[in-house]
Design an enzyme around this catalytic site. Sequence first.
Site, mmCIF file in Angstrom:
data_model
loop_
_atom_site.group_PDB
_atom_site.id
_atom_site.type_symbol
_atom_site.label_atom_id
_atom_site.label_comp_id
_atom_site.label_asym_id
_atom_site.label_seq_id
_atom_site.Cartn_x
_atom_site.Cartn_y
_atom_site.Cartn_z
ATOM 1 N N PHE A 40 -1.748 11.041 8.344
ATOM 2 C CA PHE A 40 -1.450 10.109 9.432
ATOM 3 C C PHE A 40 -2.775 9.386 9.761
ATOM 4 C CE2 PHE A 40 3.089 10.415 10.519
ATOM 5 C CZ PHE A 40 3.455 11.160 9.425
ATOM 6 N N TYR A 49 0.850 -1.206 0.000
ATOM 7 C CA TYR A 49 0.000 0.000 0.000
ATOM 8 C C TYR A 49 0.881 1.250 0.000
ATOM 9 C CZ TYR A 49 -2.794 3.784 1.927
ATOM 10 O OH TYR A 49 -3.372 5.003 2.145
ATOM 11 N N ARG A 61 0.701 -6.832 15.853
ATOM 12 C CA ARG A 61 0.252 -7.009 14.468
ATOM 13 C C ARG A 61 1.463 -6.793 13.557
ATOM 14 N NH1 ARG A 61 -4.491 -3.097 12.209
ATOM 15 N NH2 ARG A 61 -2.836 -1.567 12.320
HETATM 16 N N1 UDP Z 1 -4.911 -1.542 16.780
HETATM 17 C C1 UDP Z 1 -5.230 -2.386 17.836
HETATM 18 N N2 UDP Z 1 -6.360 -3.148 17.735
HETATM 19 C C2 UDP Z 1 -7.177 -3.112 16.647
HETATM 20 C C3 UDP Z 1 -6.847 -2.239 15.572
HETATM 21 C C4 UDP Z 1 -5.704 -1.465 15.673
HETATM 22 O O1 UDP Z 1 -4.511 -2.462 18.842
HETATM 23 O O2 UDP Z 1 -8.178 -3.855 16.625
HETATM 24 C C5 UDP Z 1 -3.706 -0.702 16.877
HETATM 25 C C6 UDP Z 1 -2.714 -0.914 15.760
HETATM 26 O O3 UDP Z 1 -1.828 -1.953 16.094
HETATM 27 C C7 UDP Z 1 -2.023 0.445 15.706
HETATM 28 C C8 UDP Z 1 -3.125 1.425 16.108
HETATM 29 O O4 UDP Z 1 -4.116 0.634 16.768
HETATM 30 O O5 UDP Z 1 -1.002 0.521 16.666
HETATM 31 C C9 UDP Z 1 -3.758 2.128 14.930
HETATM 32 O O6 UDP Z 1 -4.132 1.154 13.975
HETATM 33 P P1 UDP Z 1 -5.020 1.497 12.709
HETATM 34 O O7 UDP Z 1 -5.243 0.219 11.956
HETATM 35 O O8 UDP Z 1 -6.221 2.258 13.142
HETATM 36 O O9 UDP Z 1 -4.129 2.510 11.872
HETATM 37 P P2 UDP Z 1 -2.616 2.359 11.268
HETATM 38 O O10 UDP Z 1 -1.746 3.116 12.237
HETATM 39 O O11 UDP Z 1 -2.294 0.913 11.165
HETATM 40 O O12 UDP Z 1 -2.737 3.050 9.958
#
Ligand code: UDP
Length: 321
Positions: free
Chosen positions: A166, A138, A276
């Site tokens: 962001f 992506y 993750r």
């Molecule tokens: N996150 C989490 N649980 C979830 C979804 C996201 O702990 O069910 C965490 C993820 O690991 C990251 C933050 O929340 O640290 C933001 O994730 P998101 O997918 O919203 O945005 P990204 O930063 O990946 O674009």
Amino acid sequence: MKLLVTGGAGYVGSVCTALLVERGHQVTVLDDLSTGHADAVSPSARFVEGDVATHAAALLAEGMDGVLHFAAKSLVGESVEHPELYWFGNVVTSLKLLEAVRAAGTPRLVFSSTAATYGEPEQIPITEDAPTRPTNPYGATKLAIDHAITSYANAHGLAAVSLRYFNVAGAHGGLGERHIVETHLIPLVLQVVTGQREHITIYGDDWPTPDGTCLRDYIHVRDLAEAHLLALEHATAGAHRIYNLGTGTGFSVVEVIEACRRVTGHPIPAQVAARRAGDPAVLVASSARATADLGWRPELTSLDTIVGDAWQLIQQRAGVA
Ligand code: UDP
């Protein structure tokens, strides 16, 4: 201005379209509704259902003053599993759009880029000079498009601006996140409140951060949309400018969950799971360049406001507010 907005039925595109028409611009939205919703398009905009690769050229040939290009695939996980969807859907489509822009002599382009172009940061806050080493397809496809835009601006005199978002969140004017596949933290936490899931999973509490959970820079969609209008105004022929858009403050996953508890009054059970794949510990923007060049300053920076606006819209949609 007479403007083409690709992806204007999506989350950020629809909020931006609403703001553009509110400020008197004449907007045509082009969206294939693959992830967007027709009812999110402002009734004051003209809506053309179709894909960018096929339909943008004819619309630009009508003589547009600019194009705002939001239409894209934007799921990190999906991009890892199906990179072809991203290289064709994002890069090939955007190259076709650039060719249509060149053919029609469209003077301005504002492009939705992303913090994912940087990958794992060496320094926080992240400035636009930081190395771009995306950690997923992506981010790689968005970076490839940024490179193409730079060369088109240099060679063909296009006035171009890429905005690197962001973590976009919140809602504005009845428009908010409505993804069929939801992966973002704030909507997922709010799904616990609405009973769509039993708990929120925290992806790791052993990160090198104050409370052990990841820090992200949450930017209100309304502030983000405002930056697009400023970008249109300030775009300069023959230059491609890149701006990071965030608030400069990082909030942890636990802080987000706590804000959701405060706003909704729901206990929101949380369970810690493994990290993750591909998540950097901290992503916080320096938006100093956007402030200096565009005069942009985020206003809705409180986490409770961002979460509160998202929550209010969910309640409105459910008919309880
Ligand atoms: N996150 C989490 N649980 C979830 C979804 C996201 O702990 O069910 C965490 C993820 O690991 C990251 C933050 O929340 O640290 C933001 O994730 P998101 O997918 O919203 O945005 P990204 O930063 O990946 O674009």
